[in-house]
Design a protein around this motif. Sequence first.
Motif, PDB file in Angstrom:
ATOM      1  N   PHE A   1     -83.279   7.274 119.014  1.00 47.71           N
ATOM      2  CA  PHE A   1     -84.374   6.378 119.393  1.00 47.71           C
ATOM      3  C   PHE A   1     -84.321   6.012 120.877  1.00 47.71           C
ATOM      4  CE2 PHE A   1     -83.195   5.716 114.985  1.00 47.71           C
ATOM      5  CZ  PHE A   1     -84.403   5.866 114.339  1.00 47.71           C
ATOM      6  N   GLN A   2     -83.523   6.768 121.643  1.00 45.35           N
ATOM      7  CA  GLN A   2     -83.358   6.492 123.065  1.00 45.35           C
ATOM      8  C   GLN A   2     -83.666   7.726 123.908  1.00 45.35           C
ATOM      9  OE1 GLN A   2     -79.232   5.352 123.240  1.00 45.35           O
ATOM     10  NE2 GLN A   2     -79.659   3.180 122.890  1.00 45.35           N
ATOM     11  N   ASP A   3     -83.995   7.477 125.168  1.00 46.63           N
ATOM     12  CA  ASP A   3     -84.027   8.548 126.164  1.00 46.63           C
ATOM     13  C   ASP A   3     -82.601   8.654 126.692  1.00 46.63           C
ATOM     14  OD1 ASP A   3     -84.632  10.437 128.021  1.00 46.63           O
ATOM     15  OD2 ASP A   3     -85.685   9.076 129.389  1.00 46.63           O
ATOM     16  N   TYR A   4     -81.759   9.305 125.886  1.00 53.27           N
ATOM     17  CA  TYR A   4     -80.319   9.209 126.109  1.00 53.27           C
ATOM     18  C   TYR A   4     -79.897   9.892 127.396  1.00 53.27           C
ATOM     19  CZ  TYR A   4     -75.309   9.584 125.245  1.00 53.27           C
ATOM     20  OH  TYR A   4     -73.943   9.500 125.360  1.00 53.27           O
ATOM     21  N   ASN A   5     -79.075   9.182 128.141  1.00 42.33           N
ATOM     22  CA  ASN A   5     -78.480   9.701 129.372  1.00 42.33           C
ATOM     23  C   ASN A   5     -76.974   9.649 129.208  1.00 42.33           C
ATOM     24  OD1 ASN A   5     -77.275   9.769 132.072  1.00 42.33           O
ATOM     25  ND2 ASN A   5     -79.372   9.638 132.820  1.00 42.33           N
ATOM     26  N   ILE A   6     -76.322  10.795 129.330  1.00 46.13           N
ATOM     27  CA  ILE A   6     -74.888  10.873 129.069  1.00 46.13           C
ATOM     28  C   ILE A   6     -74.076   9.991 130.015  1.00 46.13           C
ATOM     29  CG2 ILE A   6     -74.548  12.888 130.569  1.00 46.13           C
ATOM     30  CD1 ILE A   6     -72.501  13.900 128.513  1.00 46.13           C
ATOM     31  N   PHE A   7     -74.594   9.748 131.199  1.00 47.22           N
ATOM     32  CA  PHE A   7     -73.866   8.932 132.170  1.00 47.22           C
ATOM     33  C   PHE A   7     -74.059   7.443 131.910  1.00 47.22           C
ATOM     34  CE2 PHE A   7     -74.866  12.958 134.311  1.00 47.22           C
ATOM     35  CZ  PHE A   7     -73.580  13.392 134.595  1.00 47.22           C
ATOM     36  N   LYS A   8     -75.205   7.052 131.365  1.00 48.32           N
ATOM     37  CA  LYS A   8     -75.458   5.648 131.055  1.00 48.32           C
ATOM     38  C   LYS A   8     -74.910   5.250 129.689  1.00 48.32           C
ATOM     39  CE  LYS A   8     -79.686   5.374 133.846  1.00 48.32           C
ATOM     40  NZ  LYS A   8     -81.145   5.073 133.832  1.00 48.32           N
ATOM     41  N   GLY A   9     -74.789   6.215 128.799  1.00 53.25           N
ATOM     42  CA  GLY A   9     -74.274   5.929 127.472  1.00 53.25           C
ATOM     43  C   GLY A   9     -75.308   5.308 126.555  1.00 53.25           C
ATOM     44  N   MET A  10     -74.886   4.983 125.330  1.00 58.01           N
ATOM     45  CA  MET A  10     -75.813   4.429 124.342  1.00 58.01           C
ATOM     46  C   MET A  10     -76.300   3.037 124.728  1.00 58.01           C
ATOM     47  SD  MET A  10     -74.226   5.627 120.651  1.00 58.01           S
ATOM     48  CE  MET A  10     -72.567   5.072 121.031  1.00 58.01           C
ATOM     49  N   PHE A  11     -75.464   2.273 125.423  1.00 60.62           N
ATOM     50  CA  PHE A  11     -75.835   0.898 125.743  1.00 60.62           C
ATOM     51  C   PHE A  11     -76.688   0.804 127.004  1.00 60.62           C
ATOM     52  CE2 PHE A  11     -71.812   0.700 123.419  1.00 60.62           C
ATOM     53  CZ  PHE A  11     -72.171  -0.130 122.374  1.00 60.62           C
ATOM     54  N   GLY A  12     -76.676   1.858 127.823  1.00 55.33           N
ATOM     55  CA  GLY A  12     -77.452   1.810 129.060  1.00 55.33           C
ATOM     56  C   GLY A  12     -78.697   2.671 129.062  1.00 55.33           C
ATOM     57  N   SER A  13     -78.848   3.518 128.071  1.00 58.26           N
ATOM     58  CA  SER A  13     -80.007   4.416 128.015  1.00 58.26           C
ATOM     59  C   SER A  13     -81.264   3.655 127.602  1.00 58.26           C
ATOM     60  CB  SER A  13     -79.751   5.569 127.040  1.00 58.26           C
ATOM     61  OG  SER A  13     -78.651   6.345 127.463  1.00 58.26           O
ATOM     62  N   LYS A  14     -82.407   4.165 128.036  1.00 58.10           N
ATOM     63  CA  LYS A  14     -83.693   3.524 127.759  1.00 58.10           C
ATOM     64  C   LYS A  14     -84.073   3.710 126.299  1.00 58.10           C
ATOM     65  CE  LYS A  14     -88.585   3.785 129.033  1.00 58.10           C
ATOM     66  NZ  LYS A  14     -89.593   4.496 129.858  1.00 58.10           N
ATOM     67  N   TRP A  15     -84.530   2.636 125.681  1.00 61.08           N
ATOM     68  CA  TRP A  15     -84.973   2.676 124.286  1.00 61.08           C
ATOM     69  C   TRP A  15     -86.451   3.037 124.243  1.00 61.08           C
ATOM     70  CZ3 TRP A  15     -82.108   1.825 119.846  1.00 61.08           C
ATOM     71  CH2 TRP A  15     -82.821   1.709 118.650  1.00 61.08           C
ATOM     72  N   TRP A  16     -86.808   4.074 123.459  1.00 58.24           N
ATOM     73  CA  TRP A  16     -88.232   4.431 123.391  1.00 58.24           C
ATOM     74  C   TRP A  16     -88.694   4.758 121.970  1.00 58.24           C
ATOM     75  CZ3 TRP A  16     -88.778   9.657 126.543  1.00 58.24           C
ATOM     76  CH2 TRP A  16     -87.953  10.610 125.972  1.00 58.24           C
ATOM     77  N   GLY A  17     -88.053   4.197 120.977  1.00 65.54           N
ATOM     78  CA  GLY A  17     -88.536   4.233 119.605  1.00 65.54           C
ATOM     79  C   GLY A  17     -88.606   5.630 119.013  1.00 65.54           C
ATOM     80  N   PHE A  18     -89.778   5.967 118.436  1.00 69.03           N
ATOM     81  CA  PHE A  18     -89.947   7.222 117.698  1.00 69.03           C
ATOM     82  C   PHE A  18     -90.514   8.343 118.575  1.00 69.03           C
ATOM     83  CE2 PHE A  18     -89.830   3.976 114.454  1.00 69.03           C
ATOM     84  CZ  PHE A  18     -89.050   4.555 113.459  1.00 69.03           C
ATOM     85  N   THR A  19     -90.451   8.183 119.863  1.00 71.59           N
ATOM     86  CA  THR A  19     -90.984   9.213 120.768  1.00 71.59           C
ATOM     87  C   THR A  19     -90.255  10.545 120.581  1.00 71.59           C
ATOM     88  OG1 THR A  19     -91.539   7.509 122.393  1.00 71.59           O
ATOM     89  CG2 THR A  19     -91.487   9.778 123.170  1.00 71.59           C
ATOM     90  N   THR A  20     -88.947  10.481 120.402  1.00 69.28           N
ATOM     91  CA  THR A  20     -88.165  11.710 120.214  1.00 69.28           C
ATOM     92  C   THR A  20     -88.601  12.436 118.947  1.00 69.28           C
ATOM     93  OG1 THR A  20     -86.261  10.683 121.311  1.00 69.28           O
ATOM     94  CG2 THR A  20     -85.840  12.647 120.009  1.00 69.28           C
ATOM     95  N   PHE A  21     -88.825  11.686 117.873  1.00 65.91           N
ATOM     96  CA  PHE A  21     -89.250  12.305 116.617  1.00 65.91           C
ATOM     97  C   PHE A  21     -90.621  12.966 116.774  1.00 65.91           C
ATOM     98  CE2 PHE A  21     -86.116   9.229 115.278  1.00 65.91           C
ATOM     99  CZ  PHE A  21     -85.434   9.888 114.265  1.00 65.91           C
ATOM    100  N   GLN A  22     -91.521  12.314 117.482  1.00 69.89           N
ATOM    101  CA  GLN A  22     -92.843  12.895 117.703  1.00 69.89           C
ATOM    102  C   GLN A  22     -92.743  14.207 118.477  1.00 69.89           C
ATOM    103  OE1 GLN A  22     -95.009   9.787 119.683  1.00 69.89           O
ATOM    104  NE2 GLN A  22     -95.105   8.472 117.862  1.00 69.89           N
TER     105      GLN A  22
END
Length: 316
Positions: A55-76
Amino acid sequence: MKRQQGQGQYVHKRTTQQTMAQMWKCRWLYLMLLPVIVYFIVFKYVPMYGITIAFQDYNIFKGMFGSKWWGFTTFQKVFADANFWSAIKNTLVLNLMTLAINFPLTIIVSLMLNEVAGMKFKKLTQSVLYLPHFISWVVVAGIATNLFTQNDGTINNIISSMGGSKIPFLSSEGWWMFTYVILQVWKEIGWGTIIYLAALTGVDESLYEAAYLDGATNLQRIWYITLPMIKSVVVTMLILQISKMMTIGLDAPLLLGNDKVMGVSEVISTYIYRIGIVRAKYSDATAIGLFQSLVNIAILVLADWFAKLIGEEGII
């Protein structure tokens, strides 16, 4: 009223004391269970937080706590990819083909082994059937390449020496699916007989004796006694197999597949591998894995519901 409350508190306190006493009595068993509990918490439950990557625009350098949250965009985005649906189709087709051949054949082999009278021959046969399960898919893929290659494969050399035309087992989509299923059955059929053989040992011998005295043949005894007695085990195993319809191990399709048969060898596991590891799209890979797990759970629940509908116990 106060008296009833007091009695309730007394009963609850006494039950708690009895429970604690029982736990203390079995303290060594609980101590042996502790490493298993810790293992599941550390390696099974804690990593489940990683689902949030889907549910995130995951960035390996920012990690799970620093990556941007964008909901179901990835699933779409994943659902809009035609390759994703092609991987699902290939997964279902290969699993259904394997199930249609391997499941009944495993039961038949178990029944045949159960009828073997000589114990030495029976144990030797079981050992030979079990052996392929312990062979790595890397080794199996190497054996398959030597056997089924169109140019220098052993089988094709035999076919050509007999005047026939060589068959593209590993380079034609239809033949590749056939080869894949055959290898899966060869590798796992012996291991699958263990549960059924264990169930067959629980069948009452007096039933066979009574049927024999009544003039029943071997096939009739199998059909009217053996199969009904292991029906619940068969249904349970079928439910477990159906619940894995959306899952195929990475090893077999990745090692046996090639560019010529990508249209049928690209399954969900290889698709996740190429998306998540090769292209480093971690959010997409996590979303696909989560979707795969949810569908497997839904299939399991439906299969269990159908089993209970026809009078079986099910597993849930």
